[in-house]
Design a protein around this motif. Structure first.
Motif, short mmCIF file in Angstrom:
data_model
loop_
_atom_site.label_atom_id
_atom_site.label_comp_id
_atom_site.label_asym_id
_atom_site.label_seq_id
_atom_site.Cartn_x
_atom_site.Cartn_y
_atom_site.Cartn_z
N LEU A 166 0.83 -1.21 0.00
CA LEU A 166 0.00 0.00 0.00
C LEU A 166 0.86 1.26 0.00
O LEU A 166 0.56 2.25 -0.68
N GLU A 167 1.98 1.20 0.75
CA GLU A 167 2.89 2.37 0.79
C GLU A 167 3.49 2.63 -0.57
O GLU A 167 3.53 3.77 -1.06
N VAL A 168 3.95 1.50 -1.20
CA VAL A 168 4.55 1.64 -2.54
C VAL A 168 3.53 2.25 -3.49
O VAL A 168 3.82 3.20 -4.26
N ALA A 169 2.28 1.71 -3.41
CA ALA A 169 1.23 2.22 -4.30
C ALA A 169 0.99 3.70 -4.04
O ALA A 169 0.86 4.50 -4.97
N THR A 202 4.26 5.57 -5.29
CA THR A 202 4.80 5.44 -6.65
C THR A 202 3.74 5.23 -7.74
O THR A 202 3.99 5.56 -8.90
N ALA A 203 2.57 4.65 -7.37
CA ALA A 203 1.60 4.35 -8.44
C ALA A 203 1.05 5.63 -9.04
O ALA A 203 0.79 6.61 -8.33
N ASP A 218 -4.30 1.34 -13.28
CA ASP A 218 -3.92 -0.08 -13.29
C ASP A 218 -2.90 -0.40 -12.20
O ASP A 218 -2.94 -1.47 -11.58
N GLN A 219 -1.97 0.55 -12.04
CA GLN A 219 -0.95 0.31 -10.99
C GLN A 219 -1.61 0.25 -9.60
O GLN A 219 -1.26 -0.59 -8.76
#
Ligand code: ADP
Length: 506
Positions: A279-282, A285-286, A290-291
């Motif tokens: 969730l943090e990465v998303a 960075t997302a 789609d990401q």
């Protein structure tokens, strides 16, 4: 070993009450014994003294014919006045004496006898006729006791009545004085016995007190506490041994609970960390829809896994704490297994695994269908999970005379011998190089073990690394009729191979 401080708690009060009761019983017992001994002593003394008096009377009665003689138609005392012994004997005899003729006319009566009162003529006649002299107890006017011997005397064809008395006041006094002294000293003796009993009971109860005090101090922090035996090999040693073995079990269970909490939190933390990371990465960075979607899907998969672990944990906790009672009924196990195997067919086709079922039909047995299905579900999922494409998984169901036999075998990677003894432990997983392992939490076989144990059965695992594993379960069946056509089926159960094996028996 720790140091215990005595707390006047419930146990302390109970022990004190027990000590008082023991001392009281001790004193009561002694009081009973001493009073009985005292009474017996008094009676014996009375008997001995009265026997002595009777013997004295016997001697004096026997001396009478030698000293009282007929002379010129009269009875007279005939003795040698120079013989001090004879003089003394006559004097003693005449102290308490009554001599009458056959009609009861008094020939001689001492003042001592006069104090006892006159004898009635009937009694005199009866005494003369009696073959033997008789001894009776009398009291004088002042209540002093006497033993009186009376009977007939015959001399020169004439009959006389003679009675001689012996004062027994001193003898009676001696008896009652001795008893009085004894019964006065008795309370003092009992007091001494109470003191001795109090300390003896304290000494005897001290190991009990140690156990009680130690039990009071038991807490999670000192489960290593053990008490030394007091060495008598008696009930107290048994109590201490029981206490120590209870502490051992408590310690073991606390260790297991602690380990379980550590393992459970560790297992739960891993997917939580993964979800958080995704969730943090998303979040940082997302950029595209789609990401975000991919990140949420992966996070949801981990949440699912988390949910599975929590569910398995709950089920296992319920099972092991006795909240999951078995509901055993006569069911057709092969039908239930066939339905279960069908759930895996699609996955087997997808993975290219040959899934076969060998079952005698119908296969009636008394089991908890839900739990047996759950157990087979875990065994089948493992077999499917660890077996590589192109492999084979086989389920066998068979009813024997006194047991239901279930076997799940595969030709997957097998289980190395070093791991076999542990695979039924909670959270135990073989981590090195096994595809499929990452999905599990190590709880499946722990649950399988519980189901087998709850049915009173055994499980035998045969496994050879690189060749496959076989889980062979036997659930005992008592008093359940085996349908005739279920007998005589070919035995398709694999026996132990040359590999390692593990057996669990409950
Ligand atoms: P998991 O959920 O990890 O499968 P289990 O308690 O069901 O937990 O199994 C414990 C371990 O035993 C697994 O990690 C796995 O390595 C091993 N195991 C169980 N079944 C098999 C099998 N059929 N073939 C090979 N290994 C197995």
């Amino acid at each position: 070993m720790g140091k215990w401080t005595a707390k006047p708690g419930l146990a302390g009060r109970a022990l004190r009450a027990l000590r008082i009761r023991l001392t009281a019983s001790f004193v009561l017992l002694f009081a009973l014994v001493l009073v009985s001994v005292g009474l017996a002593f008094r009676e014996t003394l009375g008997v001995v003294l009265s026997e002595q008096s009777e013997r004295l009377l016997d001697r004096e009665w026997a001396a009478v014919p030698g000293l009282l003689k007929m002379q010129r138609g009269e009875l007279v005392w005939a003795y040698d006045a120079e013989n001090a012994e004879e003089v003394f004997a006559v004097e003693r005899l005449r102290r308490v004496l009554l001599l009458t003729d056959a009609q009861g006319n008094v020939l001689e009566m001492s003042s001592g006898y006069a104090a006892l009162g006159e004898e009635k003529p009937e009694l005199i006649r009866k005494a003369i006729r009696a073959p033997q002299p008789v001894t009776v107890e009398r009291q004088d006017a002042r209540g002093r006791p006497y033993l009186v011997r009376m009977g007939g005397l015959r001399d020169s064809g004439k009959e006389f009545f003679l009675a001689i008395g012996l004062p027994v006041e001193d003898m009676m006094h001696a008896r009652s004085r001795l008893s009085r002294v004894y019964f006065l000293v008795l309370p003092v003796m009992l007091l001494g016995i109470a003191v001795v009993g109090w300390f003896a009971a304290g000494g005897a109860l001290s190991p009990l007190r140690r156990v009680a005090e130690a039990a009071q101090t038991v807490s999670v922090g000192n489960l290593g506490l053990r008490l030394p035996l007091h060495g008598g090999g008696d009930e107290l040693d048994q109590l201490i041994e029981t206490f120590n073995s209870m502490m051992e079990r408590l310690e073991l269970h606390f260790k297991q609970i602690r380990q379980f909490s550590i393992d459970a939190s560790h297992e739960l933390r891993t997917p939580i960390t993964a979800v958080r990371g995704q969730l943090e990465v998303a979040l940082f960075t997302a950029e595209t829809k789609d990401q975000y979607r991919d990140a949420i899907v992966t996070a949801l998969e981990d949440v699912d896994r988390l949910g599975q672990i929590v569910k398995s944990l709950l089920l296992l906790a319920q099972a092991e704490s006795g909240q999951l009672a078995l509901r055993e009924k006569l069911v057709d196990v092969s039908g239930a297994v066939a339905e279960l195997a069908d759930q895996f067919r699609l996955a087997a086709v997808d993975k290219g695994i040959e899934l076969t079922l060998e079952a005698s039909e119908p296969c009636m047995a008394v089991v908890d269908r839900t739990q047996v299905e759950r157990m087979l579900f875990h065994l089948l999922s493992n077999a499917m999970k660890y077996t590589q494409p192109g492999g084979a998984v086989k389920v066998q169901v068979k009813r024997e005379a006194s047991a239901l036999r279930l076997c799940v075998s595969d030709n997957g990677p097998g289980i190395p011998g070093a791991h076999l003894p542990h695979i039924f432990e909670r959270f135990y997983r073989i981590r090195e190089g096994r595809p499929g392992n990452e999905q599990g939490a190590g709880l499946g076989l722990a649950f399988v073990a519980w189901v087998v144990r709850a049915h009173g059965g055994t499980i035998h695992v045969t496994s050879a690394p690189g060749e496959g594993s076989s889980f062979d379960i036997s659930l005992p069946q008592k008093g359940v009729d085996v349908p005739a056509h279920a007998e005589g089926l070919p035995a398709t159960f694999s026996s132990a191979q040359d590999g390692d094996s593990s057996r669990l028996e409950f």
